[in-house]
Design a protein around this motif. Structure first.
Motif, short mmCIF file in Angstrom:
data_model
loop_
_atom_site.label_atom_id
_atom_site.label_comp_id
_atom_site.label_asym_id
_atom_site.label_seq_id
_atom_site.Cartn_x
_atom_site.Cartn_y
_atom_site.Cartn_z
N MET A 1 27.01 -43.34 -8.62
CA MET A 1 26.28 -44.46 -9.20
C MET A 1 27.28 -45.53 -9.63
SD MET A 1 23.44 -44.48 -12.22
CE MET A 1 24.50 -44.19 -13.61
N LYS A 2 27.16 -46.69 -9.06
CA LYS A 2 28.09 -47.78 -9.34
C LYS A 2 27.62 -48.67 -10.48
CE LYS A 2 30.92 -46.85 -5.93
NZ LYS A 2 32.30 -46.51 -6.09
N GLU A 3 26.40 -48.41 -11.01
CA GLU A 3 25.82 -49.24 -12.06
C GLU A 3 25.34 -48.36 -13.21
OE1 GLU A 3 23.01 -52.40 -10.87
OE2 GLU A 3 21.62 -51.49 -12.30
N HIS A 4 25.47 -48.87 -14.41
CA HIS A 4 24.98 -48.16 -15.59
C HIS A 4 24.37 -49.16 -16.56
CE1 HIS A 4 25.28 -45.84 -19.40
NE2 HIS A 4 24.90 -44.88 -18.60
N GLN A 5 23.34 -48.71 -17.29
CA GLN A 5 22.66 -49.58 -18.24
C GLN A 5 22.61 -48.93 -19.61
OE1 GLN A 5 18.73 -50.65 -16.90
NE2 GLN A 5 19.43 -51.30 -14.90
N ILE A 6 22.76 -49.77 -20.64
CA ILE A 6 22.53 -49.34 -22.02
C ILE A 6 21.65 -50.38 -22.69
CG2 ILE A 6 24.71 -48.07 -22.23
CD1 ILE A 6 25.69 -50.44 -24.02
N ASN A 7 21.00 -49.98 -23.76
CA ASN A 7 20.21 -50.91 -24.56
C ASN A 7 20.89 -51.15 -25.89
OD1 ASN A 7 18.08 -51.32 -22.71
ND2 ASN A 7 17.21 -49.36 -23.28
N VAL A 8 20.83 -52.39 -26.36
CA VAL A 8 21.42 -52.79 -27.63
C VAL A 8 20.40 -53.67 -28.34
CG1 VAL A 8 23.29 -54.08 -28.72
CG2 VAL A 8 23.75 -52.78 -26.65
N ARG A 9 20.14 -53.37 -29.60
CA ARG A 9 19.25 -54.21 -30.41
C ARG A 9 20.11 -55.20 -31.18
NH1 ARG A 9 13.86 -54.75 -30.47
NH2 ARG A 9 13.64 -52.49 -30.24
N VAL A 10 19.77 -56.49 -31.10
CA VAL A 10 20.54 -57.53 -31.79
C VAL A 10 20.33 -57.39 -33.30
CG1 VAL A 10 20.86 -60.00 -32.17
CG2 VAL A 10 20.42 -59.13 -29.85
N ARG A 11 21.43 -57.25 -34.01
CA ARG A 11 21.39 -57.16 -35.47
C ARG A 11 21.50 -58.55 -36.08
NH1 ARG A 11 26.05 -52.72 -35.46
NH2 ARG A 11 26.84 -54.41 -34.19
N TYR A 12 20.95 -58.68 -37.27
CA TYR A 12 20.96 -59.97 -37.96
C TYR A 12 22.38 -60.50 -38.14
CZ TYR A 12 19.89 -63.55 -41.42
OH TYR A 12 19.77 -64.75 -42.08
N SER A 13 23.31 -59.60 -38.44
CA SER A 13 24.70 -60.02 -38.69
C SER A 13 25.38 -60.57 -37.44
CB SER A 13 25.51 -58.84 -39.25
OG SER A 13 25.59 -57.80 -38.28
#
Length: 132
Positions: A1-13
């Motif tokens: 697999m040449k691609e990977h995904q992660i999720n990130v929630r934008v924090r207020y800071s």
């Protein structure tokens, strides 16, 4: 697999007074993506460093297309592009929950012997992972 995904929630800071992600905060998002890409391939960045190998960025470009905002759930996509004698290259992007392309980036990193401070060829086990 040449691609990977992660999720990130934008924090207020991570935002400015307009609730827009500050431009410098995209770099850590992309770093999380690269570290997790490696981990997904069985390569621990921590173990690399414990074995005297660092992967500093020697080149990066970032293209900001649309803003990310406070509380957005972002998808960081990391794509392995190429590997040469001492360098590894990634193309990356960040999308929002509506699958809108927000930011693209390109990174080139170099395998470095931490004791000598000089570029080195990656260990054989890393080359094998990158070839698959």
């Amino acid at each position: 697999m040449k691609e990977h995904q992660i999720n990130v929630r934008v924090r207020y800071s991570e935002t400015d007074q307009m609730s827009v992600v500050y431009h410098g905060n995209y770099i850590p998002y992309f770093e999380m993506g690269r570290v997790e890409w490696l981990r997904n391939k069985g390569i621990s960045y921590k173990s690399l460093e414990e074995n005297g190998i660092a992967l500093p960025i020697v080149y990066m470009t970032i293209n900001y297309k649309k803003p990310a905002r406070y509380d957005d759930l972002l998808t960081v996509i990391t794509k392995f592009k190429s590997q040469t004698s001492v360098k590894i290259e990634f193309d990356c992007e960040i999308r929002n929950e509506n699958d809108e392309l927000l930011t693209t980036a390109q990174f080139i990193l170099v395998f470095v012997d931490m004791n000598l401070g000089k570029p080195i060829a990656p260990p054989k086990y890393i080359l094998e992972v990158l070839e698959n």
